[in-house]
Design a protein around this motif. Structure first.
Motif, PDB file in Angstrom:
ATOM      1  N   VAL A  34     -10.231   2.570 -50.579  1.00  0.00           N
ATOM      2  CA  VAL A  34     -11.784   3.164 -50.387  1.00  0.00           C
ATOM      3  C   VAL A  34     -11.782   3.757 -48.793  1.00  0.00           C
ATOM      4  O   VAL A  34     -11.154   3.199 -47.970  1.00  0.00           O
ATOM      5  CB  VAL A  34     -12.877   2.187 -50.638  1.00  0.00           C
ATOM      6  CG1 VAL A  34     -12.909   1.000 -49.640  1.00  0.00           C
ATOM      7  CG2 VAL A  34     -14.324   3.001 -50.723  1.00  0.00           C
TER       8      VAL A  34
ATOM      9  N   GLU B 237     -16.597   7.550 -48.349  1.00  0.00           N
ATOM     10  CA  GLU B 237     -16.991   7.080 -49.704  1.00  0.00           C
ATOM     11  C   GLU B 237     -18.048   5.680 -49.573  1.00  0.00           C
ATOM     12  O   GLU B 237     -19.063   6.018 -50.357  1.00  0.00           O
ATOM     13  CB  GLU B 237     -15.799   6.307 -50.629  1.00  0.00           C
ATOM     14  CG  GLU B 237     -14.943   7.732 -51.103  1.00  0.00           C
ATOM     15  CD  GLU B 237     -13.761   7.090 -51.687  1.00  0.00           C
ATOM     16  OE1 GLU B 237     -13.273   7.672 -52.783  1.00  0.00           O
ATOM     17  OE2 GLU B 237     -13.195   6.073 -51.431  1.00  0.00           O
ATOM     18  N   VAL B 238     -17.871   5.012 -48.521  1.00  0.00           N
ATOM     19  CA  VAL B 238     -18.920   4.136 -48.467  1.00  0.00           C
ATOM     20  C   VAL B 238     -20.256   4.731 -47.798  1.00  0.00           C
ATOM     21  O   VAL B 238     -21.358   4.100 -48.607  1.00  0.00           O
ATOM     22  CB  VAL B 238     -18.414   2.949 -47.428  1.00  0.00           C
ATOM     23  CG1 VAL B 238     -19.550   1.993 -47.146  1.00  0.00           C
ATOM     24  CG2 VAL B 238     -17.067   2.165 -47.914  1.00  0.00           C
TER      25      VAL B 238
ATOM     26  N   ALA C 127     -22.212   6.273 -50.769  1.00  0.00           N
ATOM     27  CA  ALA C 127     -22.809   5.294 -51.532  1.00  0.00           C
ATOM     28  C   ALA C 127     -24.149   4.707 -50.931  1.00  0.00           C
ATOM     29  O   ALA C 127     -25.044   4.682 -51.466  1.00  0.00           O
ATOM     30  CB  ALA C 127     -21.855   4.143 -51.966  1.00  0.00           C
TER      31      ALA C 127
ATOM     32  N   VAL D 189     -21.865  -0.604 -52.682  1.00  0.00           N
ATOM     33  CA  VAL D 189     -20.607  -0.493 -52.201  1.00  0.00           C
ATOM     34  C   VAL D 189     -19.366  -1.414 -53.035  1.00  0.00           C
ATOM     35  O   VAL D 189     -18.407  -0.920 -53.021  1.00  0.00           O
ATOM     36  CB  VAL D 189     -20.403  -0.915 -50.813  1.00  0.00           C
ATOM     37  CG1 VAL D 189     -19.020  -1.224 -50.027  1.00  0.00           C
ATOM     38  CG2 VAL D 189     -21.401  -0.248 -49.842  1.00  0.00           C
TER      39      VAL D 189
ATOM     40  N   GLU E  91     -19.316  -1.673 -56.074  1.00  0.00           N
ATOM     41  CA  GLU E  91     -18.949  -0.617 -57.200  1.00  0.00           C
ATOM     42  C   GLU E  91     -18.006   0.225 -56.946  1.00  0.00           C
ATOM     43  O   GLU E  91     -17.409   0.863 -57.783  1.00  0.00           O
ATOM     44  CB  GLU E  91     -20.196  -0.081 -58.038  1.00  0.00           C
ATOM     45  CG  GLU E  91     -21.235  -0.910 -58.409  1.00  0.00           C
ATOM     46  CD  GLU E  91     -22.555  -0.093 -58.964  1.00  0.00           C
ATOM     47  OE1 GLU E  91     -22.532   0.939 -58.524  1.00  0.00           O
ATOM     48  OE2 GLU E  91     -23.398  -0.925 -59.584  1.00  0.00           O
ATOM     49  N   LEU E  92     -17.606   0.665 -55.647  1.00  0.00           N
ATOM     50  CA  LEU E  92     -16.439   1.678 -55.266  1.00  0.00           C
ATOM     51  C   LEU E  92     -15.318   1.029 -55.575  1.00  0.00           C
ATOM     52  O   LEU E  92     -14.890  -0.068 -55.572  1.00  0.00           O
ATOM     53  CB  LEU E  92     -16.649   1.982 -53.787  1.00  0.00           C
ATOM     54  CG  LEU E  92     -17.974   2.598 -53.366  1.00  0.00           C
ATOM     55  CD1 LEU E  92     -17.913   2.695 -51.939  1.00  0.00           C
ATOM     56  CD2 LEU E  92     -18.158   3.840 -54.157  1.00  0.00           C
ATOM     57  N   GLN E  93     -14.390   2.051 -56.106  1.00  0.00           N
ATOM     58  CA  GLN E  93     -12.998   1.750 -56.563  1.00  0.00           C
ATOM     59  C   GLN E  93     -12.155   1.076 -55.204  1.00  0.00           C
ATOM     60  O   GLN E  93     -12.155   1.735 -54.030  1.00  0.00           O
ATOM     61  CB  GLN E  93     -12.136   2.768 -57.203  1.00  0.00           C
ATOM     62  CG  GLN E  93     -10.918   2.527 -57.668  1.00  0.00           C
ATOM     63  CD  GLN E  93     -10.269   3.695 -58.394  1.00  0.00           C
ATOM     64  OE1 GLN E  93     -10.955   4.924 -58.546  1.00  0.00           O
ATOM     65  NE2 GLN E  93      -8.792   3.431 -59.193  1.00  0.00           N
TER      66      GLN E  93
END
Length: 359
Positions: free
Chosen positions: A2, A6-7, A10, A64, A66-68
């Motif tokens: 990640v 991306e964080v 979100a 957060v 839920e992020l891959q």
């Protein structure tokens, strides 16, 4: 793995309910770190008394997580009270972020009681708070805080305020005999206000609460002229006689350019201890709320009448400490949260203008 972007993307889904912007744009997300799938960051709110703090933390953790590639999320909730309006005409108080005037149109509405419990409630929430008793003719704050003796001390040519229940405090009652009458005209009152502001070693404060004398006289004008007051909190009872005078106080603050943070209705109703389901509206009903709606200013809340408040004031232990589970204490704490919220909104207005223009 990640990424930081991306964080942040979100977290942009989380909106501040008062400022109506996402917490990333507002600069609330700090110290973001990503190590081996563990994401850590702080969310720094504008008040330690934020009522949605826990909900915001849960939402951030869920989004957060839920992020891959994320295995663990560490969210630290923090607060940093924003500095209020810029320095006004004469005095600079660089270590005091926000000055709040607590005022009323007339005496006998419980203004000092509200100021004391408001200050202590903010301190209990983690804020650094000072209380300046500017009610020169009736300085009762030391009694309500249980301060019975005071030995003046000087630090770097400034008077050191006394401390009680987690707040710093100065009052004319500490500097004069208990039965001494305060016989002062305009220039002398102006001098007292100036000295309490500039010649007291307040230190670092998030909020300086100023307990004003009732009415629309010299002290109110002096405070507005000397420093940038972040806003005024007006205290009334529900009855028409009280709300009529608060109208004048409200207009006075508007005339001198002090924002109205809102109206508090004190002594709203009485609930007998042996009949908690009953409410008696001794001084009328809804006067404060109607006044707030009429002038389109926030209604900060109702404080019920109760013997606990009187006993706490006489004992020198504010009701939010002596009876924290009482209806009065719960109301004071809720009102304090609302005041802190309005201060943050007022303080962030300039930043919100900048954010809007940048889009």
């Amino acid at each position: 793995m990640v990424t930081e972007n991306e964080v942040l993307k979100a977290l942009r889904q989380i909106m501040d309910p008062d400022l109506r912007k996402d917490i990333v744009s507002l600069g609330f997300v700090r110290d973001l770190k990503i190590e081996d799938g563990v994401v850590s960051f702080r969310i720094v709110l504008t008040t330690p008394a934020c009522p949605v703090k826990d909900e915001m933390a849960r939402q951030a953790e869920r989004l957060v997580a839920e992020l891959q590639g994320v295995t663990k999320v560490n969210v630290t909730m923090d607060a940093e009270v924003p500095r209020g309006r810029g320095v006004a005409n004469n005095l600079e108080l660089p270590n005091v972020k926000n000055i709040i005037a607590v005022s009323s149109g007339k005496g006998g509405v419980g203004k000092s009681t509200v100021a004391v419990n408001l200050a202590v409630s903010l301190a209990l929430d983690g804020a650094r708070v000072g209380l300046m008793d500017a009610d020169v003719y009736g300085p009762n704050v030391p009694i309500m805080l249980g301060v019975k003796s005071y030995e003046p001390q000087i630090l770097e040519r400034k008077l050191v305020p006394t401390e009680a229940h987690g707040i710093k405090m100065i009052s004319m009652a500490l500097l004069a005999a208990p039965d001494q009458a305060m016989i002062m005209r305009g220039p002398m009152l102006h001098g007292v206000v100036r000295q309490f502001l500039s010649d007291v070693a307040w230190g670092e404060l998030d909020y300086l609460i100023v307990d004003m004398p009732p009415g629309t006289g010299d002290v109110q004008l002096s405070l507005a002229q000397l420093v940038a007051v972040q806003g005024a909190v007006l205290v009334t009872t529900p009855q028409t006689v009280s709300t009529a005078d608060v109208r004048r106080a409200l207009k006075m603050f508007q005339t001198v350019g002090v924002p109205i943070l809102g109206i508090i209705e004190n002594m709203s109703y009485f609930t007998p201890p042996d009949m908690p389901e009953k409410r008696y509206y001794i001084f009328g009903e809804g006067g404060g709320k109607k006044l707030a709606e009429e002038y389109k200013v926030p209604f900060l809340g109702e404080i019920p009448l109760g013997i606990e408040v009187r006993e706490a004031g006489d004992m020198g232990i504010p009701v939010v400490i002596s009876s924290p589970g009482s209806p009065q204490a719960k109301s004071f704490k809720k009102v304090a949260e609302e005041v802190a919220r309005q201060v943050s909104i007022e303080a962030m207005k300039q930043e919100l203008v900048i954010l809007t223009k940048s889009k």
